[in-house]
Motif scaffolding. Structure first.
Motif, PDB file in Angstrom:
ATOM      1  N   ALA A 194      19.716  87.310  53.732  1.00 48.65           N
ATOM      2  CA  ALA A 194      18.952  86.680  54.801  1.00 48.65           C
ATOM      3  C   ALA A 194      17.652  87.464  54.956  1.00 48.65           C
ATOM      4  CB  ALA A 194      19.754  86.696  56.097  1.00 48.65           C
ATOM      5  N   TYR A 195      16.603  86.812  55.452  1.00 51.42           N
ATOM      6  CA  TYR A 195      15.324  87.509  55.558  1.00 51.42           C
ATOM      7  C   TYR A 195      14.439  86.878  56.627  1.00 51.42           C
ATOM      8  CZ  TYR A 195      13.332  83.578  52.882  1.00 51.42           C
ATOM      9  OH  TYR A 195      12.939  82.331  52.465  1.00 51.42           O
ATOM     10  N   ARG A 196      13.490  87.656  57.078  1.00 48.55           N
ATOM     11  CA  ARG A 196      12.419  87.159  57.925  1.00 48.55           C
ATOM     12  C   ARG A 196      11.116  87.281  57.140  1.00 48.55           C
ATOM     13  NH1 ARG A 196      14.414  86.812  63.332  1.00 48.55           N
ATOM     14  NH2 ARG A 196      16.368  87.993  63.526  1.00 48.55           N
ATOM     15  N   MET A 197      10.116  86.557  57.567  1.00 48.76           N
ATOM     16  CA  MET A 197       8.864  86.588  56.845  1.00 48.76           C
ATOM     17  C   MET A 197       7.683  86.442  57.790  1.00 48.76           C
ATOM     18  SD  MET A 197       8.922  82.776  55.163  1.00 48.76           S
ATOM     19  CE  MET A 197       7.285  82.939  54.530  1.00 48.76           C
ATOM     20  N   ARG A 198       6.546  86.944  57.342  1.00 46.69           N
ATOM     21  CA  ARG A 198       5.278  86.646  57.995  1.00 46.69           C
ATOM     22  C   ARG A 198       4.443  85.899  56.971  1.00 46.69           C
ATOM     23  NH1 ARG A 198       0.316  90.510  58.367  1.00 46.69           N
ATOM     24  NH2 ARG A 198       0.201  89.575  56.289  1.00 46.69           N
ATOM     25  N   LEU A 199       4.202  84.638  57.250  1.00 51.96           N
ATOM     26  CA  LEU A 199       3.451  83.817  56.314  1.00 51.96           C
ATOM     27  C   LEU A 199       2.042  84.364  56.109  1.00 51.96           C
ATOM     28  CD1 LEU A 199       4.429  80.187  57.342  1.00 51.96           C
ATOM     29  CD2 LEU A 199       4.802  81.256  55.104  1.00 51.96           C
ATOM     30  N   LYS A 226       2.052  93.827  61.137  1.00 52.13           N
ATOM     31  CA  LYS A 226       0.760  93.475  61.725  1.00 52.13           C
ATOM     32  C   LYS A 226      -0.376  94.288  61.105  1.00 52.13           C
ATOM     33  CE  LYS A 226       2.878  92.261  66.176  1.00 52.13           C
ATOM     34  NZ  LYS A 226       2.995  92.601  67.618  1.00 52.13           N
ATOM     35  N   TRP A 227      -0.016  95.396  60.460  1.00 51.64           N
ATOM     36  CA  TRP A 227      -1.023  96.231  59.813  1.00 51.64           C
ATOM     37  C   TRP A 227      -1.428  95.669  58.448  1.00 51.64           C
ATOM     38  CZ3 TRP A 227      -2.156 101.769  61.014  1.00 51.64           C
ATOM     39  CH2 TRP A 227      -1.691 102.144  62.279  1.00 51.64           C
ATOM     40  N   ILE A 228      -0.644  94.779  57.934  1.00 47.70           N
ATOM     41  CA  ILE A 228      -0.849  94.287  56.574  1.00 47.70           C
ATOM     42  C   ILE A 228      -1.872  93.152  56.551  1.00 47.70           C
ATOM     43  CG2 ILE A 228       0.341  93.437  54.506  1.00 47.70           C
ATOM     44  CD1 ILE A 228       1.265  96.212  55.545  1.00 47.70           C
ATOM     45  N   ASP A 229      -2.708  93.136  55.537  1.00 46.21           N
ATOM     46  CA  ASP A 229      -3.698  92.084  55.320  1.00 46.21           C
ATOM     47  C   ASP A 229      -3.073  90.708  55.581  1.00 46.21           C
ATOM     48  OD1 ASP A 229      -5.471  90.208  54.266  1.00 46.21           O
ATOM     49  OD2 ASP A 229      -5.929  91.366  52.479  1.00 46.21           O
ATOM     50  N   PRO A 230      -3.669  89.884  56.453  1.00 48.53           N
ATOM     51  CA  PRO A 230      -3.100  88.568  56.765  1.00 48.53           C
ATOM     52  C   PRO A 230      -2.938  87.662  55.549  1.00 48.53           C
ATOM     53  CG  PRO A 230      -4.814  89.155  58.344  1.00 48.53           C
ATOM     54  CD  PRO A 230      -4.877  90.176  57.259  1.00 48.53           C
ATOM     55  N   ALA A 231      -3.692  87.930  54.485  1.00 46.72           N
ATOM     56  CA  ALA A 231      -3.598  87.093  53.285  1.00 46.72           C
ATOM     57  C   ALA A 231      -2.384  87.438  52.433  1.00 46.72           C
ATOM     58  CB  ALA A 231      -4.874  87.222  52.448  1.00 46.72           C
ATOM     59  N   ILE A 232      -1.662  88.492  52.838  1.00 46.80           N
ATOM     60  CA  ILE A 232      -0.467  88.930  52.103  1.00 46.80           C
ATOM     61  C   ILE A 232       0.786  88.373  52.777  1.00 46.80           C
ATOM     62  CG2 ILE A 232       0.890  90.928  51.349  1.00 46.80           C
ATOM     63  CD1 ILE A 232      -1.828  90.646  49.986  1.00 46.80           C
ATOM     64  N   LEU A 233       1.658  87.778  51.985  1.00 46.02           N
ATOM     65  CA  LEU A 233       2.958  87.330  52.467  1.00 46.02           C
ATOM     66  C   LEU A 233       3.869  88.554  52.626  1.00 46.02           C
ATOM     67  CD1 LEU A 233       5.197  85.109  52.924  1.00 46.02           C
ATOM     68  CD2 LEU A 233       5.586  85.231  50.452  1.00 46.02           C
ATOM     69  N   VAL A 234       4.489  88.701  53.791  1.00 48.60           N
ATOM     70  CA  VAL A 234       5.390  89.831  54.033  1.00 48.60           C
ATOM     71  C   VAL A 234       6.822  89.305  54.169  1.00 48.60           C
ATOM     72  CG1 VAL A 234       5.934  91.810  55.498  1.00 48.60           C
ATOM     73  CG2 VAL A 234       3.543  91.093  55.208  1.00 48.60           C
ATOM     74  N   ILE A 235       7.706  89.817  53.325  1.00 46.96           N
ATOM     75  CA  ILE A 235       9.112  89.423  53.329  1.00 46.96           C
ATOM     76  C   ILE A 235       9.952  90.619  53.770  1.00 46.96           C
ATOM     77  CG2 ILE A 235      11.057  88.628  51.922  1.00 46.96           C
ATOM     78  CD1 ILE A 235       8.973  86.509  52.111  1.00 46.96           C
ATOM     79  N   PHE A 247      -0.619 104.337  53.602  1.00 44.38           N
ATOM     80  CA  PHE A 247       0.170 103.377  52.830  1.00 44.38           C
ATOM     81  C   PHE A 247      -0.546 102.032  52.760  1.00 44.38           C
ATOM     82  CE2 PHE A 247       3.641 100.087  52.986  1.00 44.38           C
ATOM     83  CZ  PHE A 247       4.000 100.183  51.656  1.00 44.38           C
ATOM     84  N   VAL A 248      -1.092 101.574  53.883  1.00 43.82           N
ATOM     85  CA  VAL A 248      -1.801 100.297  53.913  1.00 43.82           C
ATOM     86  C   VAL A 248      -3.040 100.356  53.011  1.00 43.82           C
ATOM     87  CG1 VAL A 248      -3.154  98.742  55.378  1.00 43.82           C
ATOM     88  CG2 VAL A 248      -0.930  99.580  56.154  1.00 43.82           C
ATOM     89  N   GLN A 249      -3.733 101.490  53.018  1.00 39.16           N
ATOM     90  CA  GLN A 249      -4.894 101.646  52.137  1.00 39.16           C
ATOM     91  C   GLN A 249      -4.470 101.537  50.674  1.00 39.16           C
ATOM     92  OE1 GLN A 249      -7.226 105.208  52.749  1.00 39.16           O
ATOM     93  NE2 GLN A 249      -8.298 104.971  50.799  1.00 39.16           N
ATOM     94  N   TRP A 250      -3.368 102.200  50.327  1.00 38.88           N
ATOM     95  CA  TRP A 250      -2.845 102.125  48.963  1.00 38.88           C
ATOM     96  C   TRP A 250      -2.461 100.684  48.615  1.00 38.88           C
ATOM     97  CZ3 TRP A 250       2.130 100.716  47.296  1.00 38.88           C
ATOM     98  CH2 TRP A 250       2.401 100.941  45.941  1.00 38.88           C
ATOM     99  N   LEU A 251      -1.809  99.999  49.550  1.00 38.45           N
ATOM    100  CA  LEU A 251      -1.427  98.605  49.334  1.00 38.45           C
ATOM    101  C   LEU A 251      -2.648  97.741  49.039  1.00 38.45           C
ATOM    102  CD1 LEU A 251       1.207  97.599  52.046  1.00 38.45           C
ATOM    103  CD2 LEU A 251       1.506  97.529  49.567  1.00 38.45           C
TER     104      LEU A 251
END
Length: 229
Positions: free
Chosen positions: A12-17, A45-54, A214-218
């Protein structure tokens, strides 16, 4: 916005589109032992909005409350952590299938997928990336370690050279001593896996400075993917 808990063939998982379709990339975030997929709701919320987060939920329930899960059972002894090897192996193989399922479902590829996690989630991230390096672009281990049990499964040495890795650990980690970071760093050097290694003045946790790094590396991983097209 974080989704409700969704059913997957493996977990099971959650996602941020992502804000774009198809997504610029996909980041899978794996929680630690005793945690759950909601642990990453704020971090996402720190992750680039254009990235799908699973954010998958570990398959092993540790309580009846429905908020404590694990990828495998582990006992912390005076001789170090003792894991349930069979459970760890099952989760490693299931995670491979899950990643491929997500890539097909949300139109992303191995070249723009990163898997990372905290503690046991970081352990699982390294386990699947090092044994199936053609499945992801990179992996992150935040306050985790690399299991010696996976070494017999590491055989694609050429594929490993294409990976990118991020290792971060607390200098005062009381759960997984910093010696595990040094061991992981040495192994990645031996395997010729390009990686970044960071040490922070903290215990077994995720600090704001660590998260910024970490976010910069991502962002660097996903930008390099775009420039390669």
């Amino acid at each position: 916005m974080i989704s409700q808990l969704l059913p997957g063939a493996q977990f099971a998982y959650r996602m941020r589109l992502a804000s774009v379709s198809p997504p610029k990339g996909c980041l899978l975030l794996l929680h630690g032992v005793g945690g759950n997929e909601r642990n990453f709701s704020e971090i996402s919320k720190w992750i680039d909005p254009a990235i799908l987060v699973i954010m998958p939920q570990g398959p092993i329930a540790l309580s009846n409350s429905g908020d404590q899960f694990a990828w495998f059972h582990v006992a912390f002894t005076k001789d170090g952590p003792q894991i349930n090897e069979q459970e760890a192996e099952e989760s490693r193989l299931r995670l491979l299938v899950f990643i491929k399922e997500m890539q097909g479902l949300y139109q992303v590829t191995s070249s723009n997928t990163v898997v990372a996690g905290f503690s046991q989630g970081g352990i699982m991230s390294a386990s699947v990336a090092l044994t199936f390096p053609n499945t992801v672009k990179g992996f992150g281990v935040l306050s985790g370690r690399i299991l010696p049990e996976i070494k017999p499964h590491i055989n694609n040495l050429e594929g490993l050279k294409q990976l990118q890795a991020y290792l971060a650990h607390g200098k005062f980690d009381s759960k997984l001593p910093i010696s595990f970071l040094f061991q992981a760093d040495e192994l990645l050097n031996d395997l010729n896996v390009p990686h970044v290694t960071k040490i922070y003045p903290m215990d077994h946790e995720i600090s704001e400075n660590e998260l910024k790094d970490f976010v910069q590396w991502l962002n660097e991983q996903f930008e390099s993917t775009i420039s390669n097209f």
